[in-house]
Write a protein that holds these residues in place. Structure first.
Motif, PDB file in Angstrom:
ATOM      1  N   ARG A  51       0.849  -1.209   0.000  1.00 17.40           N
ATOM      2  CA  ARG A  51       0.000   0.000   0.000  1.00 17.40           C
ATOM      3  C   ARG A  51       0.878   1.251   0.000  1.00 17.40           C
ATOM      4  O   ARG A  51       0.754   2.116  -0.861  1.00 17.40           O
ATOM      5  N   GLN A  55       1.593   3.656  -3.250  1.00 13.06           N
ATOM      6  CA  GLN A  55       1.069   5.026  -3.198  1.00 13.06           C
ATOM      7  C   GLN A  55       2.201   6.028  -3.403  1.00 13.06           C
ATOM      8  O   GLN A  55       2.025   7.067  -4.033  1.00 13.06           O
ATOM      9  N   GLU A  60       4.873   9.881  -7.207  1.00 16.67           N
ATOM     10  CA  GLU A  60       5.975  10.350  -8.054  1.00 16.67           C
ATOM     11  C   GLU A  60       5.501  10.503  -9.500  1.00 16.67           C
ATOM     12  O   GLU A  60       5.838  11.477 -10.175  1.00 16.67           O
ATOM     13  N   GLY A  63       2.950  13.177  -9.709  1.00 18.78           N
ATOM     14  CA  GLY A  63       3.655  14.411  -9.360  1.00 18.78           C
ATOM     15  C   GLY A  63       4.458  14.993 -10.516  1.00 18.78           C
ATOM     16  O   GLY A  63       4.928  16.134 -10.438  1.00 18.78           O
ATOM     17  N   GLU A  67       4.497  19.939 -12.550  1.00 16.91           N
ATOM     18  CA  GLU A  67       5.718  20.604 -13.012  1.00 16.91           C
ATOM     19  C   GLU A  67       5.927  20.413 -14.508  1.00 16.91           C
ATOM     20  O   GLU A  67       6.425  21.302 -15.196  1.00 16.91           O
ATOM     21  N   LYS A  86      14.474  17.445 -13.521  1.00 22.15           N
ATOM     22  CA  LYS A  86      13.764  17.157 -12.259  1.00 22.15           C
ATOM     23  C   LYS A  86      12.549  16.257 -12.521  1.00 22.15           C
ATOM     24  O   LYS A  86      12.333  15.267 -11.825  1.00 22.15           O
ATOM     25  N   LYS A 121      -4.502   5.467  -3.754  1.00 22.98           N
ATOM     26  CA  LYS A 121      -4.273   6.882  -3.447  1.00 22.98           C
ATOM     27  C   LYS A 121      -2.904   7.322  -3.974  1.00 22.98           C
ATOM     28  O   LYS A 121      -2.051   6.485  -4.249  1.00 22.98           O
ATOM     29  N   SER A 123      -0.271  11.117  -3.288  1.00 27.70           N
ATOM     30  CA  SER A 123      -0.207  12.232  -2.341  1.00 27.70           C
ATOM     31  C   SER A 123      -1.199  13.344  -2.693  1.00 27.70           C
ATOM     32  O   SER A 123      -1.267  13.802  -3.842  1.00 27.70           O
ATOM     33  N   PHE A 126      -0.645  16.665  -4.971  1.00 27.75           N
ATOM     34  CA  PHE A 126      -0.621  16.770  -6.434  1.00 27.75           C
ATOM     35  C   PHE A 126      -2.007  17.020  -7.027  1.00 27.75           C
ATOM     36  O   PHE A 126      -2.169  17.060  -8.245  1.00 27.75           O
ATOM     37  N   VAL A 143       7.244  21.232  -1.417  1.00 23.77           N
ATOM     38  CA  VAL A 143       6.747  19.863  -1.636  1.00 23.77           C
ATOM     39  C   VAL A 143       7.911  18.876  -1.547  1.00 23.77           C
ATOM     40  O   VAL A 143       7.843  17.881  -0.830  1.00 23.77           O
ATOM     41  N   ALA A 147       8.698  16.159   1.281  1.00 21.03           N
ATOM     42  CA  ALA A 147       8.936  14.771   0.870  1.00 21.03           C
ATOM     43  C   ALA A 147      10.249  14.264   1.465  1.00 21.03           C
ATOM     44  O   ALA A 147      10.315  13.146   1.986  1.00 21.03           O
ATOM     45  N   TYR A 162      12.897  -1.151  -0.099  1.00 16.26           N
ATOM     46  CA  TYR A 162      12.330   0.209   0.010  1.00 16.26           C
ATOM     47  C   TYR A 162      13.395   1.151   0.577  1.00 16.26           C
ATOM     48  O   TYR A 162      13.633   2.242   0.042  1.00 16.26           O
ATOM     49  N   PRO A 215      -2.764  12.428   8.310  1.00 15.49           N
ATOM     50  CA  PRO A 215      -3.645  12.919   9.367  1.00 15.49           C
ATOM     51  C   PRO A 215      -2.919  12.999  10.712  1.00 15.49           C
ATOM     52  O   PRO A 215      -1.865  12.398  10.885  1.00 15.49           O
ATOM     53  N   SER A 220      -4.436   8.641  12.867  1.00 15.26           N
ATOM     54  CA  SER A 220      -3.687   7.931  11.829  1.00 15.26           C
ATOM     55  C   SER A 220      -3.909   6.423  12.015  1.00 15.26           C
ATOM     56  O   SER A 220      -3.502   5.841  13.003  1.00 15.26           O
ATOM     57  N   HIS A 222      -2.776   3.718  10.387  1.00 14.31           N
ATOM     58  CA  HIS A 222      -1.742   2.701  10.199  1.00 14.31           C
ATOM     59  C   HIS A 222      -0.492   2.923  11.039  1.00 14.31           C
ATOM     60  O   HIS A 222       0.401   2.074  11.052  1.00 14.31           O
ATOM     61  N   PHE A 282      -8.433  18.284   3.631  1.00 20.50           N
ATOM     62  CA  PHE A 282      -7.657  17.064   3.353  1.00 20.50           C
ATOM     63  C   PHE A 282      -8.618  15.914   2.999  1.00 20.50           C
ATOM     64  O   PHE A 282      -8.415  15.204   2.007  1.00 20.50           O
TER      65      PHE A 282
HETATM   66  N1  BYC Z   1      -2.172  12.069   0.592  1.00 19.87           N
HETATM   67  O1  BYC Z   1      -2.775   5.988   8.715  1.00 19.87           O
HETATM   68  P1  BYC Z   1      -2.134   7.056   7.904  1.00 19.87           P
HETATM   69  C1  BYC Z   1       7.357  13.475  -4.136  1.00 19.87           C
HETATM   70  C2  BYC Z   1      -3.866   8.301   3.620  1.00 19.87           C
HETATM   71  S1  BYC Z   1       6.112  12.332  -3.885  1.00 19.87           S
HETATM   72  C3  BYC Z   1      -3.010  11.045   0.291  1.00 19.87           C
HETATM   73  O2  BYC Z   1      -1.380   8.095   8.616  1.00 19.87           O
HETATM   74  P2  BYC Z   1       0.263   5.975   6.709  1.00 19.87           P
HETATM   75  C4  BYC Z   1       7.347  14.315  -5.315  1.00 19.87           C
HETATM   76  C5  BYC Z   1      -3.142   7.001   3.901  1.00 19.87           C
HETATM   77  O3  BYC Z   1      -2.629   6.435   2.703  1.00 19.87           O
HETATM   78  C6  BYC Z   1       6.363  11.793  -2.236  1.00 19.87           C
HETATM   79  N2  BYC Z   1      -3.349  10.088   1.184  1.00 19.87           N
HETATM   80  O4  BYC Z   1      -1.276   6.365   6.737  1.00 19.87           O
HETATM   81  C7  BYC Z   1       6.929  13.837  -6.537  1.00 19.87           C
HETATM   82  C8  BYC Z   1      -4.246   6.195   4.549  1.00 19.87           C
HETATM   83  O5  BYC Z   1      -5.186   5.749   3.558  1.00 19.87           O
HETATM   84  P3  BYC Z   1      -5.262   4.181   3.077  1.00 19.87           P
HETATM   85  C9  BYC Z   1       5.184  11.117  -1.637  1.00 19.87           C
HETATM   86  C10 BYC Z   1      -2.800  10.184   2.417  1.00 19.87           C
HETATM   87  O6  BYC Z   1       0.509   5.259   5.446  1.00 19.87           O
HETATM   88  C11 BYC Z   1       6.859  14.670  -7.623  1.00 19.87           C
HETATM   89  C12 BYC Z   1      -4.992   7.240   5.341  1.00 19.87           C
HETATM   90  O7  BYC Z   1      -4.715   8.491   4.736  1.00 19.87           O
HETATM   91  N3  BYC Z   1       5.648  10.530  -0.409  1.00 19.87           N
HETATM   92  O8  BYC Z   1       8.221  13.532  -3.345  1.00 19.87           O
HETATM   93  O9  BYC Z   1       0.694   5.315   7.974  1.00 19.87           O
HETATM   94  C13 BYC Z   1       7.226  16.016  -7.518  1.00 19.87           C
HETATM   95  C14 BYC Z   1      -4.597   7.261   6.809  1.00 19.87           C
HETATM   96  O10 BYC Z   1      -3.253   7.774   6.990  1.00 19.87           O
HETATM   97  C15 BYC Z   1      -1.922  11.210   2.777  1.00 19.87           C
HETATM   98  C16 BYC Z   1       5.188   9.368   0.095  1.00 19.87           C
HETATM   99  O11 BYC Z   1       4.315   8.753  -0.475  1.00 19.87           O
HETATM  100  C17 BYC Z   1      -1.615  12.185   1.810  1.00 19.87           C
HETATM  101  N4  BYC Z   1      -0.802  13.231   2.056  1.00 19.87           N
HETATM  102  O12 BYC Z   1       1.028   7.404   6.660  1.00 19.87           O
HETATM  103  C18 BYC Z   1       7.676  16.497  -6.301  1.00 19.87           C
HETATM  104  C19 BYC Z   1       5.861   8.866   1.356  1.00 19.87           C
HETATM  105  N5  BYC Z   1      -1.558  11.027   4.073  1.00 19.87           N
HETATM  106  O13 BYC Z   1      -3.929   3.845   2.464  1.00 19.87           O
HETATM  107  C20 BYC Z   1       7.762  15.653  -5.201  1.00 19.87           C
HETATM  108  C21 BYC Z   1       5.494   7.465   1.730  1.00 19.87           C
HETATM  109  C22 BYC Z   1      -2.209   9.930   4.503  1.00 19.87           C
HETATM  110  O14 BYC Z   1      -5.544   3.347   4.280  1.00 19.87           O
HETATM  111  N6  BYC Z   1       4.295   7.386   2.501  1.00 19.87           N
HETATM  112  N7  BYC Z   1      -2.959   9.438   3.522  1.00 19.87           N
HETATM  113  O15 BYC Z   1      -6.375   4.152   2.054  1.00 19.87           O
HETATM  114  C23 BYC Z   1       4.245   7.598   3.849  1.00 19.87           C
HETATM  115  O16 BYC Z   1       5.236   7.905   4.473  1.00 19.87           O
HETATM  116  C24 BYC Z   1       2.938   7.363   4.546  1.00 19.87           C
HETATM  117  O17 BYC Z   1       2.117   6.570   3.704  1.00 19.87           O
HETATM  118  C25 BYC Z   1       2.200   8.672   4.962  1.00 19.87           C
HETATM  119  C26 BYC Z   1       0.837   8.287   5.572  1.00 19.87           C
HETATM  120  C27 BYC Z   1       3.007   9.419   5.982  1.00 19.87           C
HETATM  121  C28 BYC Z   1       1.932   9.553   3.734  1.00 19.87           C
END
Ligand code: BYC
Length: 331
Positions: A51, A55, A60, A63, A67, A86, A121, A123, A126, A143, A147, A162, A215, A220, A222, A282
């Motif tokens: 998941r 996501q 990415e 995203g 730009e 970029k 989902k 981010s 975007f 952003v 990230a 990962y 959140p 949160s 997870h 949000f």
């Molecule tokens: N947007 O229990 P939580 C980049 C969802 S791109 C949408 O806290 P978790 C770049 C979450 O998925 C970098 N959904 O979840 C690219 C969950 O829903 P599901 C992107 C969000 O996973 C191009 C629900 O809310 N980075 O750098 O423990 C140009 C409950 O949340 C968001 C990553 O993806 C959100 N903002 O923590 C420029 C980092 N936030 O799945 C730049 C990797 C939460 O149950 N991901 N949700 O349906 C993570 O670190 C974690 O997944 C999160 C959320 C911190 C985002």
């Protein structure tokens, strides 16, 4: 027996895991061991990783759009070259991350289908539009800055593929963040109109960037399991606070203000404190009602359809090569 499904937050099917294997796995996580693709892992850990990593990959890829729209509008050859590079980097990050997710037993087609059908989902950030050139600065500075704050911690994630993918990604994101800040600096030191454009971009991107961290900890879903399994090293609120503390002085250095009358440095805690975040916005964006949700998916679907002939040609080419190799292999 140890019922893994006691982790109520995981939405997958109930799996009763072997107690001994589960205890060994938990001990490995606690000891900061890296978990590798062929190692035993509980279903809920695998699902959480698929998941999150997918996501992340989708973010990415989607995203690239806000730009990418500015490549033809960059104000100089140098800016255009940097922006192309970029956006290509972001595409590369998506591909590493899809590969990392594939090591968990899911196919690229399944991941792509989940994105295109709107099931997966990406981010929230975007789904906001980029309206002026200054937004290229704000996206890079804020952003990518948000990230990186999250991704530096992911370099120490318990899942080996990962964590390793994150190392290179973080190096590139760090360059992205600096180029964004440099655009903001140039505009902030430019004409009155340029400074206003930089201020407007900061005004529009500030709050959505704070939402990127997910959140609040209290809701949160997870976080508990992900922190215990060392997928996440810091909570959503902790990373958000680190980002605020690092970014506010950078904004002040630019001579810009933040769109938050309650933003204050609290001597007692040593932190910048913001006013309340509008979490209803949000939720709306996550529910598909952000300013650009429909546009982002429409463009992604169209791009996928336009690339069908390339995938087909690659498949035919691979089949031909495999056929040519067969007789040689039989010798
Ligand atoms: N947007 O229990 P939580 C980049 C969802 S791109 C949408 O806290 P978790 C770049 C979450 O998925 C970098 N959904 O979840 C690219 C969950 O829903 P599901 C992107 C969000 O996973 C191009 C629900 O809310 N980075 O750098 O423990 C140009 C409950 O949340 C968001 C990553 O993806 C959100 N903002 O923590 C420029 C980092 N936030 O799945 C730049 C990797 C939460 O149950 N991901 N949700 O349906 C993570 O670190 C974690 O997944 C999160 C959320 C911190 C985002």
């Amino acid at each position: 027996m140890y019922a893994q499904a006691l982790d109520q937050k995981d939405k997958g099917p109930v799996v009763v895991e072997d107690a001994e294997k589960m205890a060994r796995f938990e001990a490995r996580c606690a000891a900061d061991d890296k978990i590798e693709p062929k190692d035993w892992m509980p279903q809920a850990y695998r699902r959480t990783l698929i998941r999150q990593i997918s996501q992340h990959a989708h973010s990415e890829i989607i995203g690239m759009q806000p730009e990418g729209n500015y490549i033809t509008r960059a104000p100089s050859l140098k800016r255009k070259a940097v922006l192309i590079s970029k956006v290509q980097d972001e595409g590369g990050h998506g591909l590493y991350l899809y590969s990392a997710a594939e090591t968990l037993g899911v196919t690229r087609e399944e991941l792509t289908d989940a994105l295109l059908s709107g099931k997966a989902k990406y981010s929230s950030i975007f789904n906001y539009p980029t309206l002026t050139w200054a937004d290229m600065g704000a996206v890079g500075w804020l952003v990518d800055g948000a990230a990186i704050m999250n991704q530096i911690a992911l370099c120490r994630c318990s899942y080996g593929p990962y964590a390793r993918a994150m190392i290179r990604i973080c190096k590139e994101e760090s360059f992205h963040q600096r180029q964004g800040y440099e655009i903001m600096l140039t505009l902030a030191r430019g004409s009155t109109a340029q400074k206003e454009m930089a201020q407007d971009a900061l005004n529009r991107f500030w709050w959505p960037c704070l939402m990127m961290f997910g959140p609040p900890d209290a809701v949160s879903e997870h976080s508990d399991a992900s922190m215990r399994w060392k997928i996440k090293r810091f909570s959503n609120d902790d990373l958000r606070q680190k980002f605020i503390d690092a970014t506010v002085p950078q904004g002040h250095f630019l001579g810009l203000t933040f769109p938050d009358p309650e933003l204050k440095f609290k001597e007692a805690t040593g932190h910048w404190e913001t006013g309340p975040i509008d979490w209803s916005e949000f939720s709306q964006v996550l529910a598909g009602e952000g300013p650009c949700n429909r546009q982002r998916l429409r463009v992604r679907r169209q791009t996928e359809a336009e690339g069908a002939w390339v995938r087909e040609a690659a498949r035919v080419h691979a089949a031909k090569r495999a056929k040519r190799k067969l007789p040689a292999a039989a010798e």
